[in-house]
Scaffold this motif. Structure first.
Motif, PDB file in Angstrom:
ATOM      1  N   GLY A  26      45.946  13.163  69.514  1.00  0.00           N
ATOM      2  CA  GLY A  26      46.500  13.284  71.024  1.00  0.00           C
ATOM      3  C   GLY A  26      45.406  12.426  71.834  1.00  0.00           C
ATOM      4  O   GLY A  26      45.083  12.799  72.919  1.00  0.00           O
ATOM      5  N   ALA A  27      44.882  11.371  70.942  1.00  0.00           N
ATOM      6  CA  ALA A  27      43.957  10.187  71.544  1.00  0.00           C
ATOM      7  C   ALA A  27      44.205   9.558  72.678  1.00  0.00           C
ATOM      8  O   ALA A  27      43.341   9.292  73.769  1.00  0.00           O
ATOM      9  CB  ALA A  27      43.663   9.404  70.506  1.00  0.00           C
ATOM     10  N   ILE A  49      42.939  14.532  77.359  1.00  0.00           N
ATOM     11  CA  ILE A  49      41.918  14.861  76.722  1.00  0.00           C
ATOM     12  C   ILE A  49      41.218  14.075  75.802  1.00  0.00           C
ATOM     13  O   ILE A  49      40.127  13.650  75.467  1.00  0.00           O
ATOM     14  CB  ILE A  49      42.188  16.517  76.128  1.00  0.00           C
ATOM     15  CG1 ILE A  49      42.328  17.765  76.978  1.00  0.00           C
ATOM     16  CG2 ILE A  49      41.240  17.038  74.905  1.00  0.00           C
ATOM     17  CD1 ILE A  49      41.183  18.046  77.657  1.00  0.00           C
ATOM     18  N   GLY A  50      42.324  13.391  75.153  1.00  0.00           N
ATOM     19  CA  GLY A  50      42.065  12.608  74.078  1.00  0.00           C
ATOM     20  C   GLY A  50      41.187  11.277  74.684  1.00  0.00           C
ATOM     21  O   GLY A  50      40.155  10.827  74.125  1.00  0.00           O
ATOM     22  N   GLN A  51      41.553  10.638  75.755  1.00  0.00           N
ATOM     23  CA  GLN A  51      40.978   9.468  76.608  1.00  0.00           C
ATOM     24  C   GLN A  51      39.583  10.201  76.824  1.00  0.00           C
ATOM     25  O   GLN A  51      38.589   9.149  76.696  1.00  0.00           O
ATOM     26  CB  GLN A  51      41.657   9.136  77.860  1.00  0.00           C
ATOM     27  CG  GLN A  51      43.032   8.485  77.197  1.00  0.00           C
ATOM     28  CD  GLN A  51      43.725   7.783  78.391  1.00  0.00           C
ATOM     29  OE1 GLN A  51      43.053   6.877  79.234  1.00  0.00           O
ATOM     30  NE2 GLN A  51      44.938   8.143  78.553  1.00  0.00           N
ATOM     31  N   ASN A  52      39.382  11.210  77.276  1.00  0.00           N
ATOM     32  CA  ASN A  52      37.996  11.605  77.697  1.00  0.00           C
ATOM     33  C   ASN A  52      37.065  11.835  76.378  1.00  0.00           C
ATOM     34  O   ASN A  52      35.892  11.597  76.112  1.00  0.00           O
ATOM     35  CB  ASN A  52      38.082  13.019  78.303  1.00  0.00           C
ATOM     36  CG  ASN A  52      38.507  12.854  79.784  1.00  0.00           C
ATOM     37  OD1 ASN A  52      37.746  12.082  80.467  1.00  0.00           O
ATOM     38  ND2 ASN A  52      39.013  13.655  80.561  1.00  0.00           N
ATOM     39  N   THR A  53      37.590  12.165  75.587  1.00  0.00           N
ATOM     40  CA  THR A  53      36.883  12.362  73.940  1.00  0.00           C
ATOM     41  C   THR A  53      36.732  10.888  73.621  1.00  0.00           C
ATOM     42  O   THR A  53      35.509  10.805  73.278  1.00  0.00           O
ATOM     43  CB  THR A  53      37.934  13.044  73.094  1.00  0.00           C
ATOM     44  OG1 THR A  53      38.418  14.300  73.599  1.00  0.00           O
ATOM     45  CG2 THR A  53      37.207  13.345  71.858  1.00  0.00           C
ATOM     46  N   VAL A  54      37.452  10.077  73.619  1.00  0.00           N
ATOM     47  CA  VAL A  54      36.945   8.557  73.146  1.00  0.00           C
ATOM     48  C   VAL A  54      36.106   7.886  74.309  1.00  0.00           C
ATOM     49  O   VAL A  54      35.112   7.308  73.622  1.00  0.00           O
ATOM     50  CB  VAL A  54      38.490   7.795  73.271  1.00  0.00           C
ATOM     51  CG1 VAL A  54      38.302   6.136  73.275  1.00  0.00           C
ATOM     52  CG2 VAL A  54      39.486   8.161  71.969  1.00  0.00           C
ATOM     53  N   LEU A 112      36.650  22.375  64.217  1.00  0.00           N
ATOM     54  CA  LEU A 112      37.868  22.265  64.907  1.00  0.00           C
ATOM     55  C   LEU A 112      37.633  22.299  66.521  1.00  0.00           C
ATOM     56  O   LEU A 112      37.590  23.540  66.732  1.00  0.00           O
ATOM     57  CB  LEU A 112      38.880  23.289  64.471  1.00  0.00           C
ATOM     58  CG  LEU A 112      40.154  23.486  65.504  1.00  0.00           C
ATOM     59  CD1 LEU A 112      41.141  22.195  65.467  1.00  0.00           C
ATOM     60  CD2 LEU A 112      41.020  24.484  64.729  1.00  0.00           C
ATOM     61  N   ALA A 113      37.582  21.083  67.280  1.00  0.00           N
ATOM     62  CA  ALA A 113      37.324  21.265  68.524  1.00  0.00           C
ATOM     63  C   ALA A 113      38.790  21.454  69.087  1.00  0.00           C
ATOM     64  O   ALA A 113      39.755  20.634  69.008  1.00  0.00           O
ATOM     65  CB  ALA A 113      36.977  20.067  69.038  1.00  0.00           C
ATOM     66  N   LEU A 114      39.227  22.595  69.777  1.00  0.00           N
ATOM     67  CA  LEU A 114      40.734  23.004  70.009  1.00  0.00           C
ATOM     68  C   LEU A 114      40.753  22.959  71.410  1.00  0.00           C
ATOM     69  O   LEU A 114      40.666  24.043  72.230  1.00  0.00           O
ATOM     70  CB  LEU A 114      40.919  24.497  69.579  1.00  0.00           C
ATOM     71  CG  LEU A 114      42.284  25.042  69.712  1.00  0.00           C
ATOM     72  CD1 LEU A 114      42.991  24.120  68.619  1.00  0.00           C
ATOM     73  CD2 LEU A 114      42.481  26.285  69.393  1.00  0.00           C
ATOM     74  N   ALA A 115      41.572  21.806  71.867  1.00  0.00           N
ATOM     75  CA  ALA A 115      42.107  21.881  73.228  1.00  0.00           C
ATOM     76  C   ALA A 115      43.777  22.360  73.353  1.00  0.00           C
ATOM     77  O   ALA A 115      43.892  22.926  74.022  1.00  0.00           O
ATOM     78  CB  ALA A 115      42.106  20.432  73.665  1.00  0.00           C
TER      79      ALA A 115
END
Ligand code: NDP
Ligand code: MG
Length: 391
Positions: free
Chosen positions: A9-10, A14-19, A120-123
């Motif tokens: 879900g990059a 959430i994915g963009q914030n993780t990147v 596992l970082a679970l969003a």
């Protein structure tokens, strides 16, 4: 050694914030990025995969594969498509992964990460709502570490560090109340998808924003809290806190309460999960209490927000009722987004699914069986779709 990580879900919120955080922490120099997944937004997916030098980029949508392949030509980055390819890539060896696909579609990635004993970082809260027992069993069987990313559950997890489990008395989940916090029931009848998706405090994906407007999001979080922190229904409370500064609170057996405070920015809980057990510097706005001046609280109104009442029903029923609840809610939202049903009808449709005798027979099925979970998920969606079609 560089940590091996994947982000499912990059391309989402959430994915963009993780990147963003991975890049701020050195990107490909500090991390060995294995898999990145997305769905419709293959342009962003390809851009992320190139910037992070990922091994593989996967789109959930097979019709998008040619476009992704063209974008990744001559980069040496593999590309793939479809739900199975995402599940397969979740089995590629990693140390840490973010599970941030939206909806029950994220379950296989969460399970894949758990089964290889990674962190596992679970969003994707839907994974735990639909398959809490199964996912937690896979984590403990394989020594996987589950770190909640939902801001409330990250707050509780942080407040519980160093605490003996038996001293946990109560959990108070805070809720912003969403855009219709002060609307009358009559005024909520005619809400449109665009109005429902405009969240006052948090910048999030469209579906979770609408879930916040109905308070289905808080309902999912009540069920999530039960699984993550082994709570009984009467240990979990919800309080409206419009400023979203307190992210949740934990009460202990001596009457003390610990609250987690911070600015409403998901990079807080994502960064905590990325750096756990360390706390690395994060680019979050710092709180100014003099400017804030006050924090408000109010009891939630379950007449206007029946999703909360239904969450407690799911806690009491147990079994596979979480999977019915989530799938019925996802199908009801699909219908709302397509203009086929009203805003307030979503909770009514979910309640009908929970009342249905056929679905109730299946609710008693095996909570550790992925087949039982996917079967009842499909049956609940079909039930809701049939109700809508037949008026
Ligand atoms: P978004 O809608 O912004 O992103 C969803 C991601 O999943 C995107 O990468 C999207 O791809 C991808 N995707 C969509 N459909 C599918 C599918 N069928 N199969 C595989 N991938 C798919 O959602 P959010 O980032 O807001 O939320 C992600 C998860 O995190 C949800 O479970 C949500 O409840 C949870 N969460 C989110 C919070 C937030 O602040 N946003 C807070 C707490 C929890 P593409 O965009 O390319 O189509
Ligand atoms: Mg939350």
């Amino acid at each position: 050694m560089r940590r091996k990580i994947s982000i499912f879900g990059a391309t989402g919120s959430i994915g963009q914030n993780t990147v963003d955080l991975v890049q701020r922490q050195g990107g490909a120099e500090n991390y060995n990025i294995i898999a990145l997944s997305g769905a419709a937004n293959v342009a962003l997916l390809a851009q992320q995969a190139i910037a992070l030098q990922a091994d593989i980029a996967i789109t959930a949508l097979p019709e998008k594969l040619p476009e992704l392949q063209a974008l990744l030509q001559n980069t040496g980055i593999e590309s793939a498509a479809g739900a199975d390819a995402i599940a397969e890539s979740a089995a590629r060896e990693i140390d840490w992964a973010m599970s941030a696909i939206v909806g029950a579609a994220g379950l296989n990635a969460s399970l894949g990460i758990a089964r290889q004993g990674a962190t596992l970082a679970l969003a994707n809260k839907e994974s735990i709502v639909c398959a809490g027992e199964l996912l937690l069993r896979e984590c403990s069987k394989n020594n996987a570490t589950l770190l909640p990313v939902d801001s409330e559950h990250s707050a509780i997890f942080q407040a519980l560090q160093g605490a003996k489990p038996e001293t946990l008395e109560r959990i108070i989940l805070t809720a912003s109340g969403g855009p219709f916090k002060d609307h009358s029931l009559a005024g909520m009848h005619s809400v449109t998808p665009a109005q429902a998706a405009a969240h006052p405090k948090w910048k999030m994906g469209k579906r979770i924003s609408i879930d916040s407007a109905t308070m289905f999001n808080k309902a999912l979080e009540v069920i999530e809290a039960k699984h993550l922190f082994s709570c009984k229904p009467d240990q979990i409370e919800v309080i409206i806190h419009p400023q979203s500064i307190i992210h949740s609170m934990v009460g202990f057996s001596d009457g003390a309460m610990l609250a987690h405070l911070g600015s409403p920015d998901m990079r807080g809980p994502i960064g905590y999960a990325l750096n756990f057990p360390n706390r690395n510097p994060l680019p979050l706005a710092r709180l100014d209490f003099a400017k804030l001046a006050r924090l408000d609280f109010a009891a939630p109104d379950i007449t206007r927000f029946p999703a909360l009442r239904l969450a407690y029903r799911v806690l009491e029923t147990g079994g596979l009722s979480g999977a019915v609840f989530n799938a019925a809610k996802e199908a009801a939202m699909d219908a709302f987004l397509a203009g086929k049903t009203g805003f307030l009808d979503m909770a009514m449709l979910v309640e009908k699914a929970l009342d249905d005798p056929y679905l109730n027979e299946q609710i008693a099925g095996d909570v550790f069986s992925l087949n039982a979970i996917t079967d009842i998920d499909l049956a609940a969606r079909q039930f809701v779709n049939a109700l809508i079609t037949n008026g």
